[in-house]
Write an enzyme that holds these catalytic residues in place. Structure first.
Site, PDB file in Angstrom:
ATOM      1  N   LEU D  74       0.807  -1.218   0.000  1.00  0.00           N
ATOM      2  CA  LEU D  74       0.000   0.000   0.000  1.00  0.00           C
ATOM      3  C   LEU D  74       0.841   1.269   0.000  1.00  0.00           C
ATOM      4  CD1 LEU D  74      -2.701  -1.356   2.448  1.00  0.00           C
ATOM      5  CD2 LEU D  74      -2.636  -1.526  -0.040  1.00  0.00           C
ATOM      6  N   CYS D  75       2.157   1.136  -0.189  1.00  0.00           N
ATOM      7  CA  CYS D  75       3.045   2.299  -0.272  1.00  0.00           C
ATOM      8  C   CYS D  75       2.914   2.970  -1.638  1.00  0.00           C
ATOM      9  CB  CYS D  75       4.503   1.858  -0.103  1.00  0.00           C
ATOM     10  SG  CYS D  75       5.075   1.978   1.590  1.00  0.00           S
ATOM     11  N   HIS D  76       3.008   4.292  -1.631  1.00  0.00           N
ATOM     12  CA  HIS D  76       2.956   5.063  -2.872  1.00  0.00           C
ATOM     13  C   HIS D  76       4.296   5.009  -3.598  1.00  0.00           C
ATOM     14  CE1 HIS D  76      -0.144   6.763  -0.291  1.00  0.00           C
ATOM     15  NE2 HIS D  76      -0.776   7.107  -1.382  1.00  0.00           N
ATOM     16  N   MET D 110       8.604   4.309   5.573  1.00  0.00           N
ATOM     17  CA  MET D 110       8.702   2.931   5.075  1.00  0.00           C
ATOM     18  C   MET D 110       9.969   2.733   4.245  1.00  0.00           C
ATOM     19  SD  MET D 110       6.377   1.447   6.590  1.00  0.00           S
ATOM     20  CE  MET D 110       7.022  -0.105   5.982  1.00  0.00           C
ATOM     21  N   GLU D 111      10.360   3.769   3.506  1.00  0.00           N
ATOM     22  CA  GLU D 111      11.591   3.658   2.728  1.00  0.00           C
ATOM     23  C   GLU D 111      12.793   3.528   3.664  1.00  0.00           C
ATOM     24  OE1 GLU D 111       9.025   5.505   1.971  1.00  0.00           O
ATOM     25  OE2 GLU D 111       8.613   5.053  -0.134  1.00  0.00           O
ATOM     26  N   ASP D 125      22.796 -12.594   5.125  1.00  0.00           N
ATOM     27  CA  ASP D 125      23.173 -13.504   4.045  1.00  0.00           C
ATOM     28  C   ASP D 125      24.679 -13.768   4.067  1.00  0.00           C
ATOM     29  OD1 ASP D 125      22.915 -14.954   1.588  1.00  0.00           O
ATOM     30  OD2 ASP D 125      23.569 -13.170   0.499  1.00  0.00           O
TER      31      ASP D 125
END
Lengths: 156, 156, 156, 156, 156, 156
Positions: D74-76, D110-111, D125
């Site tokens: 739902l992020c733009h 969010m970024e 990793d």
């Protein structure tokens, strides 16, 4: 009448929109995944979702709208300011509607159409084991607003 | 009858196919972009392409097949061993057909359907300035071969 | 002891696994999004989902697993044969668990960890307007099976 | 209190931000990859990088910030005007911090969180062969500035 | 003289451009795929395309421009307002030229270079069965306009 | 002599490789980013990296190899079993070499070429502020092994 995506020599190009004004533009598209009554019962309890199937298709549609410039060769990469995908189970199909909004220099019909198509394909994927004959139909623009050409609504 | 993509609690999942055998599997899907005779004339000289429009849609379809696991939430990421997309201009539409082949553990119906849908959307994009009412229709599987369920052909 | 992802000169590389055998390999990872009791109530009715929030996170996690080689520079692009993401709302957090399976030449711990992290970030996104202080915690491998090193389970 | 990403019927949507003003917005997030002292020695000579490991994680974080709208449903999709990722090796872990800036219509928490999580997963990793028990912890927003809600800093 | 993409400690970063003005910026890059006269004959009838090969490379170049921020770690994700890719078959090579335009806060040299490189690689792919020795050469910026530094043209 | 990527009608297609045997296949490609001595000094201390610049290009190249099927329209999506990218700073340029290995049904020349091109473009990006005239040159296959056609080495 000519296709703006082809130059005079017929070569494909991403049309320059740098002289167009940034403004609010909206587009709504729709489509339908046709399947069987039995499958609709697996997806819903009446019109309510049963499990994640409809949510999965809705999320696929919203994310699909964002992937439009990756998929459609001549589409501009733009910012999107809102996407809504609605799924309406009917007797023998799921009606899909998507509305996309931007504040950028080009319309968002393709983003709305892509949201509908990807939501429909995601439904197709979930029902194909029980209905391999399902069909995605009538994927089309219903309405667009904003930009220099203004409002267009689908003729009845 | 149940939807294999949902577990017993209704949660979406990517179904485990690790016990299925790797084998050659093929699927063919089709669809049609309906537009006007005048637009078909812009795209073609008779049935021959005029400029890059049909090639653009074909490439979009082939690349779209490869993006299927990115678009369809519960599709497996698999190797593809071949993709062909055919576009047949008709009087008032472009018929689209895609055949996809894999040597992996799951069928490629979704890859074929995605190729058709993305090719159709790419055509939509190119004609929308002259025909905003174009419609992508009848996106469906025609035939699948291979795997445990074997051949399925669309009933007439 | 050395890091296999770096060569003797310290340069990063994608380690050659061409001599490893293709076999079934599974990994399970877990994590938790810590938030407030009030937010848990917005997400659930007891332990049942309320609206699409949990399904959205689950789909994000499944799709995130598939994006692992795009995100983690030295991860191999492989086929995945199954992904399941479970979300368990608790009193003040949502516990996340992901299990990934492959039939390829390398383990899938990173795919399982990425599924957990992306599901957790998707939850974070949905709750951040009401709980900007939410925390994604304890993202870790719980167990892996298959491959030459065989089974590893997290020490208690 | 409600979740803005769900409409009144509980359906997920990408919230319309077209009426919000474009302005400079910044967010900083942090997290930590917990591992062993021995692994920290493999990654560093004191606090200096030894080989490409820290650079690989930093690049993964920066590129991860750009993939946020592909990962978080739902992020733009927005333009980013700057991303910095810092890695601080400590005694038994690597502390990760990311700052992201935009000039767009929505915040970039969010970024920043995605940059931290992806950098942490990339470290995971690289160390998993020597420390399968490593844990990504405390992924959280530290501060945000700009937009209508203004500055938020994490309470101590 | 210093590299702006590295901070004072040598760490890579995406440079903050939030204080730069949004304005129209254009860049043109070029390159050449060197192959044999016989291959040029397979690609063309004189200077006209024969089949989809040149269109495929052109589409690859246009789509490649859009993937620039996914490929080049420190490039900003920006909106593009136009992309054109030209392919000129010559006696023993195909000359490639790409022009990209944006209305954003940073230049588009990398997008133009990426379009040229990807178009060239797509040609390489199509001819490699008949000319494995083909070479992509002279990929370089020819000209840029706009932004604070203004116009730069390649010295002869 | 004909181009296998075009069918008899000239339409682009992803060639069917389902009847080819899965086997170990390797390809090495090379190229050079030509710049100035002064820029080489900014990137290195002698032949040692100074800061993250070379690591950034190496990571870009490795990740670029994985994006090959997304970029090159007719390339098959395959599993990769190893990727190494080497960067050798010389007096007035950085020599780039990439080796890619697969266990799949098709060669990896395009993956090796893409790794070289993307690493070169990433270097270009980092040096363009101080050397806008840098050139990516001589991107070509050096050697391939495996598959039905066996070993090919570039003629001197």
């Amino acid at each position: 009448m000519e296709l703006p995506h082809l130059d005079e020599g017929g070569a494909a190009r991403m049309v320059d929109v740098s002289t167009k004004a940034a403004s609010v533009r909206t587009a709504t598209a729709s489509g339908v995944l046709r399947t069987t009554e039995a499958v609709i019962e697996l997806l819903t309890t009446g019109t309510l979702p049963k499990g994640d199937a409809l949510a999965t298709a809705r999320i696929a549609g919203i994310m699909g709208a964002k992937r439009t410039p990756d998929l459609i060769p001549l589409c501009h990469p733009i910012v999107l300011s809102g996407v809504a995908v609605e799924l309406h189970p009917e007797r023998d199909g799921v009606r899909i509607s998507a509305t996309v909004r931007t504040t950028d220099r080009t319309g968002v019909e393709m983003e709305a159409l892509t949201a509908v198509a990807v939501a429909g394909l995601a439904l197709h994927d979930m029902v194909k084991a029980v209905d391999p004959a399902a069909v995605l139909d009538q994927v089309r623009v219903e309405r667009k607003d904003g930009g220099k050409t203004g409002t267009w609504t689908r003729p009845e």
